[in-house]
Design an enzyme around this catalytic site. Structure first.
Site, PDB file in Angstrom:
ATOM      1  N   THR A  87     -30.094 -37.421 -39.310  1.00  0.00           N
ATOM      2  CA  THR A  87     -29.808 -35.994 -39.246  1.00  0.00           C
ATOM      3  C   THR A  87     -29.551 -35.444 -40.642  1.00  0.00           C
ATOM      4  OG1 THR A  87     -28.345 -34.308 -38.311  1.00  0.00           O
ATOM      5  CG2 THR A  87     -27.352 -36.436 -38.815  1.00  0.00           C
ATOM      6  N   ARG A  88     -29.922 -34.164 -40.816  1.00  0.00           N
ATOM      7  CA  ARG A  88     -29.580 -33.447 -42.045  1.00  0.00           C
ATOM      8  C   ARG A  88     -28.891 -32.131 -41.684  1.00  0.00           C
ATOM      9  NH1 ARG A  88     -34.777 -30.824 -41.339  1.00  0.00           N
ATOM     10  NH2 ARG A  88     -34.349 -28.875 -42.439  1.00  0.00           N
TER      11      ARG A  88
ATOM     12  N   HIS B 195     -23.860 -30.834 -33.121  1.00  0.00           N
ATOM     13  CA  HIS B 195     -23.358 -29.955 -32.072  1.00  0.00           C
ATOM     14  C   HIS B 195     -23.379 -30.720 -30.746  1.00  0.00           C
ATOM     15  CE1 HIS B 195     -23.430 -26.796 -35.032  1.00  0.00           C
ATOM     16  NE2 HIS B 195     -24.722 -26.952 -35.232  1.00  0.00           N
TER      17      HIS B 195
ATOM     18  N   HIS C 273     -26.577 -32.539 -29.730  1.00  0.00           N
ATOM     19  CA  HIS C 273     -26.819 -33.781 -30.467  1.00  0.00           C
ATOM     20  C   HIS C 273     -25.979 -34.920 -29.885  1.00  0.00           C
ATOM     21  CE1 HIS C 273     -27.688 -30.637 -33.641  1.00  0.00           C
ATOM     22  NE2 HIS C 273     -28.824 -31.298 -33.583  1.00  0.00           N
TER      23      HIS C 273
ATOM     24  N   GLY D 239     -37.424 -37.318 -33.769  1.00  0.00           N
ATOM     25  CA  GLY D 239     -37.291 -36.007 -33.151  1.00  0.00           C
ATOM     26  C   GLY D 239     -38.592 -35.240 -33.065  1.00  0.00           C
ATOM     27  N   ARG D 240     -38.523 -34.129 -32.357  1.00  0.00           N
ATOM     28  CA  ARG D 240     -39.636 -33.182 -32.298  1.00  0.00           C
ATOM     29  C   ARG D 240     -39.794 -32.571 -33.685  1.00  0.00           C
ATOM     30  NH1 ARG D 240     -40.613 -27.760 -31.563  1.00  0.00           N
ATOM     31  NH2 ARG D 240     -42.323 -27.205 -30.156  1.00  0.00           N
ATOM     32  N   ASP D 241     -41.025 -32.577 -34.222  1.00  0.00           N
ATOM     33  CA  ASP D 241     -41.308 -32.109 -35.581  1.00  0.00           C
ATOM     34  C   ASP D 241     -40.364 -32.777 -36.578  1.00  0.00           C
ATOM     35  OD1 ASP D 241     -42.652 -30.714 -37.559  1.00  0.00           O
ATOM     36  OD2 ASP D 241     -41.359 -28.960 -37.419  1.00  0.00           O
ATOM     37  N   HIS D 242     -40.271 -34.092 -36.485  1.00  0.00           N
ATOM     38  CA  HIS D 242     -39.361 -34.873 -37.321  1.00  0.00           C
ATOM     39  C   HIS D 242     -39.656 -34.630 -38.801  1.00  0.00           C
ATOM     40  CE1 HIS D 242     -36.781 -38.485 -38.006  1.00  0.00           C
ATOM     41  NE2 HIS D 242     -37.492 -38.553 -39.121  1.00  0.00           N
TER      42      HIS D 242
ATOM     43  N   ARG E   6     -30.804 -13.170 -73.371  1.00  0.00           N
ATOM     44  CA  ARG E   6     -31.474 -13.768 -74.534  1.00  0.00           C
ATOM     45  C   ARG E   6     -30.568 -13.738 -75.762  1.00  0.00           C
ATOM     46  NH1 ARG E   6     -36.341 -15.586 -75.345  1.00  0.00           N
ATOM     47  NH2 ARG E   6     -37.859 -15.532 -73.653  1.00  0.00           N
TER      48      ARG E   6
ATOM     49  N   ARG F   4     -39.930 -19.011 -71.795  1.00  0.00           N
ATOM     50  CA  ARG F   4     -39.603 -17.969 -70.822  1.00  0.00           C
ATOM     51  C   ARG F   4     -39.109 -18.589 -69.515  1.00  0.00           C
ATOM     52  NH1 ARG F   4     -44.642 -13.890 -71.024  1.00  0.00           N
ATOM     53  NH2 ARG F   4     -45.712 -15.742 -71.828  1.00  0.00           N
TER      54      ARG F   4
ATOM     55  N   ILE G 293     -38.049 -10.102 -66.676  1.00  0.00           N
ATOM     56  CA  ILE G 293     -39.436  -9.874 -66.248  1.00  0.00           C
ATOM     57  C   ILE G 293     -39.826 -10.915 -65.204  1.00  0.00           C
ATOM     58  CG2 ILE G 293     -41.848  -9.881 -67.007  1.00  0.00           C
ATOM     59  CD1 ILE G 293     -40.906  -8.774 -69.697  1.00  0.00           C
ATOM     60  N   ALA G 294     -39.523 -12.184 -65.469  1.00  0.00           N
ATOM     61  CA  ALA G 294     -39.787 -13.294 -64.534  1.00  0.00           C
ATOM     62  C   ALA G 294     -41.203 -13.233 -63.984  1.00  0.00           C
ATOM     63  CB  ALA G 294     -38.761 -13.289 -63.403  1.00  0.00           C
TER      64      ALA G 294
END
Length: 691
Positions: free
Chosen positions: A315-316, A320, A323, A408-411, A556, A570, A596-597
């Site tokens: 788990t990450r 709850h 689980h 898990g589903r979509d592990h 800067r 930059r 500006i990025a």
């Protein structure tokens, strides 16, 4: 012992293995004691010592003392440690073959312990210790002194996670960072060059400048970010990878919407190193030390308690009630004990920080029977690679002594791609794991999607509810949970534990009380700084949180005065602004940035930096280039047109427009107050300021 170069050849592999093992175990023993332990004469020992010293496997140093029989001290070099590890594999493989043959002779059947490939561990025995890459403590001290003179590489956070699991056996059977042949085989076939199943490329990425100093065959010291030497890498390969190909094969698409692909292209170094690792010491963790276990420590724990079957729960996220029910059912289905094994290394950007998560885990651990459940933390840097990651996680848990693993589903899915679709199918990970389950050496337990049935006041698997049309089914998604936390709404007790909700609210207060960053981006002269100043005044007028303006020119002057205006400089300047803004956000303040990025990748890196602590509101000031030139009070555009200013954004260097900013404003024909009001309304709609 003569100091002149020796032409003596190396001992045969068996004798070399015994010699290196003996010197590593007793580096300060006298020559006579070493010869007796090996069952050879002093003359033969001296010849062998000259040979291994000439080969670079052993360093021999003088030692002062009254006993002339103990004039020398011996220490394995990094090459010697790597050679010892290689010979250990070969020795164990041969002994297993001998045992298997004897077992067959006596019983008429094979033992079942022999692996087809020497590098694959015995899968049937999950309690036996696995090989680590650390040298003995005495050798480690000597190697640390020796490594002080080596060229050093300061590891990134992800590389530290990888190195730790290499050294402690979590990535067994790997003996170091992958060489070019193994890397290419793993990328294309999910296997090492010798055919062993391994789905994830584990490589050491470095800068071009550092790569220019490195030659194959060289040893380098690997240090943590405080300069502590953790290991020595004996470089066997150096190459420039095809990262687009790696992304396609490993992650399924060369799409920077995938966090690992974005990392691959915009964070990872352009050159890879491979080679054997000699472990000196593990990285130091000051947090939750009692909860961090190596694979061998967990195996010893399971052996002590007599746990023959162990199901691991990866788990990450915080735990709850769904689980809890899922893990109870998984352990019951497998008739196994339960290891809650959360990842506390690098996870997906935007995830709850591991400090909060571990406090949540500990708050509800007493909801589990202590006699059948334990928790340990895994310092893994996830790649969010879906199906491949599931296989990888299975191999890692097998190394930690587990027999079953919940997929898990979509592990380990990273979410949506650039087209707004899921990167992987919901059951792709389970399908791939099932294909390789026997070779992984660990059984899969399918994840059940648990929902709450109100009439029965219990959680049940969604696909097993036969009367679903006659009952009320309740569920709260992760998105909905975050919304409730953000807006300070109730989180029902049927969904989570009060202790977990309390911890989450401590870290994630309502948005109107959190810090956040407003990041203006646009061409020079677009009006960014003017609007930023106006919004700063409006927010200070409202009060409640400190407000800091990080204007590009001001930063800067005070933070980046040594930088020029090349793309590299930059980028450094923007990342510095992002770092300062993330610290302001983390501490509950408001940061307003107006650089500006011009580059998408840098803006994304800043977003990820800040979203770990609070909201990131990107405002594209979309004033046209023609209007910006017309307003040019400093004459910069004219100088750029004449070629007197190099790499000027919009003229000789591109500006990559944001595709999905939180807000886009055009200052042409609009007064400043109106534009600032649009920003303020956006902040209100996001719940960041009170209406």
């Amino acid at each position: 012992m003569p100091a002149a170069p020796s032409t003596t050849t190396l001992p045969e592999d068996d004798q070399l293995f015994r010699l290196l093992r003996q010197l590593d175990a007793a580096p300060d023993a006298s020559q006579r004691a070493t010869a007796q332990a090996l069952g050879i004469s002093l003359g033969r020992l001296n010849a062998q010592l000259r040979a291994v010293a000439d080969a670079g496997f052993v360093k021999i140093s003088d030692r002062a003392g009254p006993d002339k029989r103990q004039r020398f001290a011996y220490a394995l070099t990094s090459r010697g440690a790597a050679e010892k590890a290689r010979l250990t594999d070969r020795f164990l493989a041969r002994k297993l073959a001998e045992y298997d043959a004897l077992h067959a002779e006596l019983t008429g059947a094979t033992s079942g312990l022999l692996s087809l490939k020497p590098r694959i561990q015995m899968m049937q025995n999950h309690h036996a210790p696995i090989q680590e890459l650390y040298v003995s403590p005495d050798s480690a001290q000597k190697l640390k002194r020796e490594a002080g003179d080596l060229l050093s590489w300061d590891l990134t956070p992800r590389q530290i996670c990888d190195l730790e699991l290499l050294m402690n056996g979590g990535f067994s059977p790997l003996k170091g960072f992958l060489g070019k042949e193994d890397y290419e085989s793993v990328v294309d076939n999910m296997r090492l060059a010798d055919g062993t199943l391994w789905p994830m490329p584990i490589t050491l990425d470095i800068s071009e400048d550092f790569a220019a100093k490195i030659e194959e065959g060289q040893d380098i010291a690997l240090r943590d970010q405080e300069g502590v030497i953790l290991a020595i890498l004996s470089v066997s390969d150096k190459w420039v990878p095809n990262k687009a190909h790696e992304a396609e094969k490993v992650f399924g698409a060369d799409d920077i919407a995938h966090p690992a692909v974005n990392y691959l292209h915009h964070t990872a170094g352009p050159v890879y190193l491979g080679g054997a690792i000699t472990g000196i010491q593990p990285p130091v963790h000051y947090d939750f030390r009692a909860r961090r276990d190596t694979p061998n420590e967990l195996r010893a724990y399971f052996r002590k308690l007599g746990w023959r079957k162990v199901v691991a729960f990866q788990t990450r996220n915080p735990l709850h009630r769904a689980h809890q029910e899922l893990t109870f059912r998984a352990a019951k289905e497998a008739q196994a004990n339960l290891l809650i094994h959360p990842v506390v290394g690098m996870t997906k950007p935007g995830d709850v920080d591991h400090f909060t998560r571990v406090r949540c885990y500990e708050a509800v651990l007493d909801q589990y029977p202590s006699a059948t459940t334990t928790m340990s933390l895994l310092n893994l840097a996830m790649r969010m690679a879906g199906p491949r990651e599931a296989v990888w996680h299975g191999l890692i848990r097998k190394n930690h002594g587990c027999t079953h693993f919940i997929v898990g589903r979509d592990h380990a899915g990273p979410g949506k791609n650039s087209a707004g679709e899921d990167f992987y199918g919901p059951y792709d990970a389970q399908d791939l794991f099932r294909q390789h389950q026997e070779e992984i050496g660990i059984e899969m337990v399918d994840f059940k999607h648990m929902v709450y049935v109100q009439e029965r006041a219990q959680y049940e698997p969604a696909d097993e509810i036969e009367d679903k049309d006659n009952v009320t089914i309740l569920n709260i998604s992760g998105t909905e949970l975050r919304r409730r936390l953000r807006e300070g709404l109730e989180i029902p007790e049927w969904f989570s534990f009060p202790e977990v909700v309390k911890e989450l609210r401590r870290t994630s207060p309502p948005r109107s009380k959190q810090g956040f960053t407003v990041f203006f981006t646009g061409l020079s002269g677009s009006g960014k700084s003017t609007i930023a100043n106006a919004i700063m005044v409006k927010l200070m007028e409202m009060g409640g949180r400190p407000v800091t303006l990080l204007d590009g020119d001001v930063v800067r002057k005070h933070l980046s005065s040594e930088l020029g205006f090349s793309k590299e400089h930059r980028d450094i300047n923007i990342r510095r602004i992002g770092y300062v803004a993330s610290e302001i956000t983390k501490n509950g303040g408001i940061a307003i940035c107006a650089p500006i990025a011009p580059y998408t990748s840098t803006r994304r890196a800043v977003r990820e930096m800040i979203e770990a602590y609070g909201a990131f509101v990107e405002v594209h000031v979309a004033t046209s280039l023609e209007e910006c030139e017309r307003r040019d009070r400093k004459g910069l555009y004219a100088l750029a047109r004449e070629g007197k200013i190099k790499e000027f954004t919009g003229i000789s260097d591109p500006y990559e427009e944001p595709k999905e900013p939180e807000l886009r404003v055009d200052t042409e024909g609009m007064d400043v107050d109106y534009c600032a009001q649009q920003v303020l309304l956006k902040l209100e709609s996001m719940g960041l300021v009170a209406g």
